[in-house]
Structure formats: C-alpha cells, structure tokens
Design an enzyme around this catalytic site. Structure first.
Site, PDB file in Angstrom:
ATOM      1  N   SER A   1     -19.955 -72.425-171.505  1.00 13.97           N
ATOM      2  CA  SER A   1     -20.108 -73.561-170.603  1.00 13.97           C
ATOM      3  C   SER A   1     -19.960 -74.920-171.262  1.00 13.97           C
ATOM      4  O   SER A   1     -19.697 -75.909-170.576  1.00 13.97           O
ATOM      5  CB  SER A   1     -21.486 -73.500-169.924  1.00 13.97           C
ATOM      6  OG  SER A   1     -21.526 -72.482-168.965  1.00 13.97           O
TER       7      SER A   1
ATOM      8  N   SER B   1     -19.886 -74.443-166.996  1.00 11.12           N
ATOM      9  CA  SER B   1     -20.732 -75.160-166.060  1.00 11.12           C
ATOM     10  C   SER B   1     -21.134 -76.564-166.529  1.00 11.12           C
ATOM     11  O   SER B   1     -21.761 -77.309-165.778  1.00 11.12           O
ATOM     12  CB  SER B   1     -22.010 -74.344-165.812  1.00 11.12           C
ATOM     13  OG  SER B   1     -22.778 -74.213-167.004  1.00 11.12           O
TER      14      SER B   1
ATOM     15  N   LYS C   1     -27.339 -82.607-169.340  1.00 13.50           N
ATOM     16  CA  LYS C   1     -27.002 -81.669-168.271  1.00 13.50           C
ATOM     17  C   LYS C   1     -28.192 -81.408-167.341  1.00 13.50           C
ATOM     18  O   LYS C   1     -29.342 -81.355-167.786  1.00 13.50           O
ATOM     19  CB  LYS C   1     -26.517 -80.355-168.900  1.00 13.50           C
ATOM     20  CG  LYS C   1     -25.936 -79.345-167.914  1.00 13.50           C
ATOM     21  CD  LYS C   1     -25.415 -78.130-168.677  1.00 13.50           C
ATOM     22  CE  LYS C   1     -24.859 -77.059-167.756  1.00 13.50           C
ATOM     23  NZ  LYS C   1     -24.371 -75.889-168.523  1.00 13.50           N
TER      24      LYS C   1
END
Length: 455
Positions: free
Chosen positions: A176, A152, A77
């Site tokens: 997330s 996210s 990420k």
C-alpha cells in the site's frame, strides 16, 4: 499547482536556522492543500491545531532545542492515530472517531519537530488496491485526474507527488505504500516488520503484516523519517531494535527478477524500462545477475488472501451483518468471504505465508538485494479496481499488485523508487528488497541506485 521549494531536510534546516518559521512552513503547506482540494488527497485539516503545533515548534527552537524535522509539514494516512485529530479509516463506521493519542511513530515525528498539516486519504480499512472510500470518495492521480493513484496509501502518495508536503506517512500490509508511490513518481519505503513500532491505534485486519511506511520525493528524506521513527518501544511487543549500520552498495550481491519468479503479465513499457534501468546500474559498476526466487508450490496471492478476509470479518463482521450497505461494496464482499472461511482455510493461508517467508530466507542466504518491478503497469481509470489489460492479456482485479504482498509475508524491508514513465508521462517504479532487519543497508543502496538512475 505549486510544489514546495524544499525537501524535508531543507525545510528543517531553514526553520532551525531562522530563515523561515514552522508557522510559515505550515501556512504554505495548508495553502497548497486548499488549492489542490480536487485531488482529494488530504481529507481532514485542522487549521487551528496545526498552527498551534507549529507555534510550539518555533517556541522549542527559541528555547535552544535541536529537532531534525523542525517545522516539516507532514500528511498522515487516515488509519494512523494522530492525537486529537479525526481519524476514520475511510469508513462511515468511524466517521466521528477522534484519536485519543498519537501512534508511537507520530509521537516520535512530532518530538523531532514535524507538524501534521492533514490526514491523507485511504481506502476503507486500507483494504483495497485503489484509494476510494464511502466516506470521502476517490483520490485522483496528480498527473491525470481521470486516473487512480492505486491504493491504499493513495492520499499520502499524492500529497507528496503533487507537492503539498515533502513527507507523508502511510501504512503497508501488501504494497500500500510502495505501489501508489510507484504510480505517481515518488519513493515509498516498507520497513522490516517491527522496526517502527505499530500503534497505539486501530485493531489491525492484517495481523502481523502491516508496517508504518514513510513516503517522500527521495530516499534521503525517507531515511531521515525512518531513523526518526525506528527503534523498539515496550508498548509494541513486536517492535525491534535496528543494530546494523548502513553500508554502500559496492560488493553487494544483487539479483534482478523481471517477473519475481511468478507467471505474471507485465506491460512492455514497464519491462523495457526496468531492463534499461538494470543496464544503467550495471554500466555504473553494480554486480547484477538475473535470478528469481524459488517459490513453494501454490504460492499465489489467492493462497494468502484468506488472512485479509478473515481479519476484516473478525473486526467488522458484526457491522456487516447489521447493515452491509454502510460499507464499501468491495470491502463488504471481502468480509462476506471472510465469514465463510473455515479455520482450516485460515490455517492453510498461515502455512502458505510461512512457506513464502522461508523461500525468501533461502534466497537471501545467497543474495543481498533483489530488484523487481514495483508494479506491472501504469495507473488506470479511476472507477476500476484494476486495469483491464496487462501485458496484452486480460487482467484480474489484483493483477496490478503481484510484486508486493509476498514481501510483507516475509516481514522484509522494501522500497520503491521512480524508474521511468510511459509516453504520456505516467510513472512506474523499481522495487528493491533486502533481508529482514537490514533496513539501513537497503536505504543506503537505494540512495546510491536512485542517484545513478537520476544521472
């Protein structure tokens, strides 16, 4: 779109046995990433660095080194440091930032033989429930490009769901790395706080809440990645040692809470799908009772949200004051709210957070595992922060996130595994929550539950 032929553990076994090489595995993953550019799941690649890292893994194998993740391609990420890579947090403020070193978790994965093949998309500062950033734009759902995968950690989740890589690493401060996996049909694990060391890396707006979170197609690969990353490190004062052993699910006291003890809406397809899953688990011999956690008065996400707003304001308030247009408008609104909160408001949110943790502690003194929906709905249109309706009622922008944030405030482990889909094939997930520090027990239970649901 071509899915990888093997799981992370199968790729590692093939590379270790010489049936393929780390370079071949990396090239195959890079080819899939290139073919899937329209999904916008992977926002940065570095072909030369990736192939050099893969060549190093092959050389280490020839020298006799044993690596549990030999040659496994991974996506990380865009808010986790990977040394030498551009890591931006999805923000124009960090568009040219190059991480000076690996985060501890990434250092451990690479030592185990994993090869970073790309950086996965996130919303700006990982602070939004959809994956869209001013720097890279929106990430699209692999089953329907008109939909969002949520956020996210949408980039890592889509990278796994679309078959670009078998394993990805996200973060989770409020769901997330559980909600996006639920929306795209893969597994995502939020460990107990501190079990996987956090950083070195960016200053964290979710102080004391965010964790490193593996995402994979199944629980076995999740556990492999978790065991590689877990364990105390003196560089992280919050890191802790996992001491307990895994245990099978027989004898566990399991509770099912269809709405988490909250007055929230759930779509019928999700509610019915979860009920059917619980019936299958009960028929397989699991002892499951319906029971809700008992929350303190006023326990809502609104009560704890000042912590996120204030954290963003503390880190990025100066940039907001100089030019709010450089930020995602939704993030700018959060920072503006954060600048307006008083010290008493923030302290009140800390009190609410502690009360939620105590309520969970009381619950898990009598229960071993808690089953809930991960999400109350399936994925929604790309341009929206949330669906217009959930459960036949008008939905707020955060109504899709109701089942995950409290777990972070209690620092508990939780995993989302696929549980069903609507008529169009859009997935949803089952969330399994356990007591703090019982990560191995939870993962073994999740593996057994996953096996039952896949029968």
């Amino acid at each position: 779109m071509t899915r990888p032929a093997h799981s992370a553990r199968e790729i590692a076994a093939d590379v270790a046995a010489g049936r393929t090489s780390a370079i071949e595995a990396a090239k195959a993953a890079l080819g899939r990433i290139e073919a899937a550019r329209a999904l916008n799941a992977v926002v940065t690649v570095d072909l030369e660095r990736t192939l050099a890292d893969a060549a190093t893994v092959d050389a280490r194998l020839r020298a006799g080194e044993i690596m549990p993740l030999a040659g496994v391609p991974i996506v990380v990420k865009d808010n986790i440091w990977v040394g030498g890579w551009r890591v931006t947090q999805g923000s124009r403020l960090f568009a040219d930032f190059v991480a000076p070193q690996d985060a501890i978790a990434i250092e451990r994965l690479r030592k185990a033989g994993a090869v970073v093949v790309g950086i996965g998309a996130t919303s700006e500062f990982a602070s939004k429930g959809v994956t869209a950033s001013p720097l890279f734009g929106p990430t699209r759902h692999p089953l329907d490009p008109a939909l969002t995968p949520g956020g996210s950690s949408g980039g890592p989740a889509v990278a796994v769901a679309a078959g670009l890589v078998p394993l990805a690493i996200g973060t989770d401060a409020g769901g997330s790395s559980r909600r996006p996996p639920a929306h795209v049909g893969v597994a995502g694990f939020k460990p107990s706080h501190g079990v996987i060391p956090y950083g070195p890396g960016f200053a964290e707006p979710f102080f004391g809440l965010s964790v490193i979170a593996p995402i994979a197609t199944d629980v076995v690969d999740i556990a492999l990645a978790f065991k590689t990353m877990a364990g105390a490190d003196r560089r992280d004062p919050d890191s802790a040692i996992i001491a307990q052993e895994a245990s099978d699910i027989a004898g566990h006291r399991i509770a099912f809470s269809p709405r988490f003890g909250l007055d929230v809406a759930v779509d019928d397809v999700v509610a019915n799908g979860l009920s059917a899953a619980i019936a299958r688990l009960s028929a397989a011999g699991l002892r499951i009772s319906q029971r809700d956690p008992v929350w303190p008065a006023g326990a809502t996400e609104d009560a704890i949200m000042p912590l996120q707003h204030a954290g963003l304001a503390a880190l990025h308030g100066e940039a907001f004051r100089k030019d709010p247009t450089v930020l995602d408008p939704d993030i700018a609104k959060q920072i503006e709210r954060g600048l307006s909160w008083s010290g008493a408001d923030v302290a009140g949110a800390l009190v609410a957070s502690a009360a939620i943790a105590k309520a969970f502690a009381a619950f898990f003194s009598e229960i071993d595992l808690l089953l809930t929906p991960t999400v109350p709905c399936v994925a929604w249109p790309l341009a929206q922060l949330g669906p217009d309706m959930i459960g036949g009622k008008a939905a707020s922008q955060r109504a899709h996130a109701v089942f995950t944030p409290f777990v972070n405030h209690a620092r508990l482990p939780a995993i989302s595994i696929p549980c069903g889909a609507d008529r169009s094939g859009l997935p949803f997930g089952l969330q399994i929550v356990g007591p703090r520090g019982q990560d191995l027990m939870l993962l073994e239970a999740a593996r057994e539950i996953e096996a039952i649901l896949r029968m």
